[in-house]
Design a protein around this motif. Structure first.
Motif, short mmCIF file in Angstrom:
data_model
loop_
_atom_site.label_atom_id
_atom_site.label_comp_id
_atom_site.label_asym_id
_atom_site.label_seq_id
_atom_site.Cartn_x
_atom_site.Cartn_y
_atom_site.Cartn_z
N PRO A 25 0.82 -1.23 0.00
CA PRO A 25 0.00 0.00 0.00
C PRO A 25 0.85 1.27 0.00
O PRO A 25 0.45 2.27 -0.60
CB PRO A 25 -0.84 -0.12 1.28
CG PRO A 25 -0.13 -1.11 2.12
CD PRO A 25 0.54 -2.05 1.19
N PHE A 26 2.01 1.24 0.65
CA PHE A 26 2.86 2.43 0.68
C PHE A 26 3.40 2.73 -0.72
O PHE A 26 3.40 3.89 -1.17
CB PHE A 26 4.02 2.21 1.66
CG PHE A 26 4.84 3.45 1.90
CD1 PHE A 26 4.45 4.40 2.82
CD2 PHE A 26 6.01 3.67 1.19
CE1 PHE A 26 5.20 5.55 3.05
CE2 PHE A 26 6.77 4.81 1.41
CZ PHE A 26 6.37 5.75 2.34
N ILE A 27 3.84 1.70 -1.42
CA ILE A 27 4.38 1.89 -2.78
C ILE A 27 3.28 2.35 -3.72
O ILE A 27 3.49 3.24 -4.57
CB ILE A 27 5.03 0.60 -3.29
CG1 ILE A 27 6.25 0.26 -2.43
CG2 ILE A 27 5.45 0.73 -4.75
CD1 ILE A 27 6.83 -1.11 -2.71
N LEU A 28 2.09 1.79 -3.58
CA LEU A 28 0.98 2.23 -4.43
C LEU A 28 0.59 3.68 -4.10
O LEU A 28 0.16 4.42 -4.98
CB LEU A 28 -0.22 1.30 -4.23
CG LEU A 28 -0.05 -0.11 -4.81
CD1 LEU A 28 -1.26 -0.97 -4.44
CD2 LEU A 28 0.14 -0.07 -6.32
N GLY A 29 0.76 4.06 -2.82
CA GLY A 29 0.54 5.47 -2.47
C GLY A 29 1.53 6.38 -3.17
O GLY A 29 1.17 7.47 -3.63
N THR A 152 11.93 3.17 2.10
CA THR A 152 11.22 3.08 0.82
C THR A 152 11.22 4.42 0.11
O THR A 152 11.38 4.49 -1.12
CB THR A 152 9.78 2.60 1.05
OG1 THR A 152 9.80 1.37 1.76
CG2 THR A 152 9.07 2.39 -0.28
N ALA A 153 11.03 5.49 0.86
CA ALA A 153 11.05 6.83 0.26
C ALA A 153 12.42 7.13 -0.36
O ALA A 153 12.51 7.73 -1.44
CB ALA A 153 10.69 7.88 1.30
N ALA A 156 12.76 5.20 -3.51
CA ALA A 156 11.93 5.76 -4.58
C ALA A 156 12.64 6.89 -5.32
O ALA A 156 12.28 7.20 -6.46
CB ALA A 156 10.61 6.27 -4.00
N VAL A 157 13.64 7.49 -4.68
CA VAL A 157 14.43 8.51 -5.36
C VAL A 157 15.33 7.89 -6.42
O VAL A 157 15.62 8.49 -7.46
CB VAL A 157 15.29 9.30 -4.33
CG1 VAL A 157 16.19 10.30 -5.02
CG2 VAL A 157 14.39 9.99 -3.32
N VAL A 158 15.74 6.65 -6.17
CA VAL A 158 16.69 5.97 -7.06
C VAL A 158 15.99 5.13 -8.12
O VAL A 158 16.40 5.10 -9.29
CB VAL A 158 17.65 5.09 -6.24
CG1 VAL A 158 18.67 4.40 -7.13
CG2 VAL A 158 18.33 5.91 -5.17
N VAL A 159 14.92 4.42 -7.71
CA VAL A 159 14.22 3.53 -8.64
C VAL A 159 12.75 3.93 -8.70
O VAL A 159 12.24 4.62 -7.80
CB VAL A 159 14.35 2.06 -8.21
CG1 VAL A 159 15.80 1.61 -8.24
CG2 VAL A 159 13.77 1.84 -6.82
N ASP A 160 12.06 3.49 -9.74
CA ASP A 160 10.65 3.84 -9.90
C ASP A 160 9.77 2.85 -9.15
O ASP A 160 10.22 1.81 -8.66
CB ASP A 160 10.27 3.93 -11.38
CG ASP A 160 10.58 2.63 -12.12
OD1 ASP A 160 10.85 1.61 -11.46
OD2 ASP A 160 10.56 2.64 -13.37
N THR A 161 8.48 3.16 -9.10
CA THR A 161 7.56 2.32 -8.34
C THR A 161 7.40 0.92 -8.93
O THR A 161 7.25 -0.03 -8.16
CB THR A 161 6.18 3.01 -8.20
OG1 THR A 161 5.73 3.44 -9.48
CG2 THR A 161 6.26 4.19 -7.27
N PRO A 162 7.40 0.72 -10.26
CA PRO A 162 7.36 -0.66 -10.76
C PRO A 162 8.50 -1.52 -10.22
O PRO A 162 8.31 -2.69 -9.87
CB PRO A 162 7.43 -0.50 -12.27
CG PRO A 162 6.84 0.84 -12.53
CD PRO A 162 7.28 1.69 -11.37
#
Length: 395
Positions: A25-29, A152-153, A156-162
């Motif tokens: 849910p956090f990544i989907l957010g 995770t945040a 997310a700066v380095v890689v994308d959500t997929p």
């Protein structure tokens, strides 16, 4: 406990599954923030995951008693691991595909829960070590909750959500492959009874333990009222009363820190009336809605959440340990599935009803009702004689 290679593998596998469960849910957010998916799509996907979880829990309880628990963990993890990249593939392209994949991941998550609970009793055979083992298992979940958002945040700066979604699939594969085989716990013969009959056997076993039914009722009431109300009202109070979202963040962090302290404390604490002590801890959740109701300083709200977190672990660890000790081993996964099905299953119902109730009655009366439920339900459960020690005394 961590000197045992078997337990260490079990703990690491359970931690991987818990991390993957929390992360989705956090990544989907984050995907919503990136506008990869909409808020409506997020709600549909998370609802699908919850539906998959609830559908799988009772089935997995039966399967984990019919077959080796290790095998159920393996297949549940593999299913969730294979479905996670499909969520990444469908996000922003097909809501149906994403929702179906999320439901499959939720099914894997639901199948893992009773199987891991029963597998812990097989791996940790010494009864006096099980409370410490359960404390270590829940400790990993709380550490993940505390550390993972920032980590995770940063990722997310380095890689994308997929890529992050695919990473959750890798965690599920770790959860599938790493845990050890269990001991020689009795397993019901295959093919001799139908699923419904096997599930009802678990219900009958649960009914043999009045302390379990009373405690489960109290836990369900607390989650459906206190947990749901504070989840809805806390952001509003943080914004409207204190004028900052910092109170929201501080309260949630304090809850996790309190739970960490509770898990460490209960790993060594052995009160005589362990059931009453556990139910008293569960009742501490009532301080959270009470603090939101009263015009108190922000620090009191944060402290109330810390006490609620501490109390919930003072309940959880003895509760799991008592089930592993008292329930017939060949029925443990089925009884555990009832626990997860009711306590977790009614949480979405509580969340769905709380907001309309607040809109109709106002936040004050709803918070009063929730606080009363959180205090009264564990107190009522404590009146059941076998609740004192979470065991039925033999005469």
């Amino acid at each position: 406990m961590f000197r045992s290679a078997a337990f260490l593998r079990l703990w690491a596998g359970s931690t991987a599954s818990g991390t993957a469960t929390w992360a989705l849910p956090f990544i989907l957010g984050l995907a919503v923030l990136e506008r990869s998916i909409s808020a409506v799509e997020l709600g549909v996907v998370l609802a699908a995951r919850t539906a998959g979880f609830l559908a799988a829990v009772p089935v997995a309880g039966v399967l984990a008693d019919r077959y080796p628990r290790r095998r159920v963990v393996l297949w549940a993890g593999l299913v969730a691991g294979c479905a996670s990249p499909v969520i990444a593939l469908g996000a922003g392209r097909s809501v149906v595909l994403t929702a179906v994949a999320a439901a499959v991941v939720g099914a894997g998550q639901g199948a893992c829960r009773p199987a891991f609970q029963a597998l812990t009793a097989e791996v940790v055979t010494a009864e006096h070590q099980r409370q410490q083992a359960n404390a270590a298992m829940t400790l990993s979940v709380r550490v993940t909750t505390l550390v993972a958002p920032g980590l995770t945040a940063l990722l997310a700066v380095v890689v994308d959500t997929p890529a992050l979604l695919i990473a959750t699939g890798v965690l599920w594969l770790v959860a599938a492959l790493l845990p050890p085989a269990g001991g020689a716990a009795p397993v019901a013969p295959v093919g001799r009874t139908r699923f419904t009959a096997d599930f009802l056997d678990g219900v009958r076993e649960a009914r043999r333990h009045p302390w379990f039914l009373a405690g489960l009722g109290a836990l369900t009431a607390v989650i459906a009222t206190g947990y749901s109300a504070t989840g809805v009202v806390l952001p509003l109070v943080s914004r409207d009363r204190y004028g900052t979202e910092a109170v929201l963040a501080a309260a949630l962090t304090a809850y996790t820190v309190g739970a960490l302290i509770g898990a460490v404390l209960v790993s060594r604490w052995r009160p005589r009336a362990r059931g009453w002590a556990a139910l008293a801890g569960l009742g501490c959740y009532g301080f959270a809605p009470l603090a939101l109701l009263l015009p108190v300083p922000a620090v009191v709200v944060v402290a109330a959440y810390a006490v609620a977190g501490l109390g919930i672990e003072l309940f959880n660890v003895p509760w799991f340990t008592a089930a592993q000790r008292e329930v017939e081993p060949r029925l443990l996964a089925r009884v555990s599935s009832l626990d997860f099905l009711l306590s977790y299953g009614l949480a979405p119902v509580g969340l769905a009803l709380i907001a309309p109730a607040i809109g109709h009655f106002g936040a004050g009366p709803v918070l009063v009702g929730c606080a009363v439920a959180c205090f009264a339900a564990p107190a009522a459960a404590a009146l059941v004689p076998s609740s004192r020690g979470f065991r039925v005394e033999q005469r």
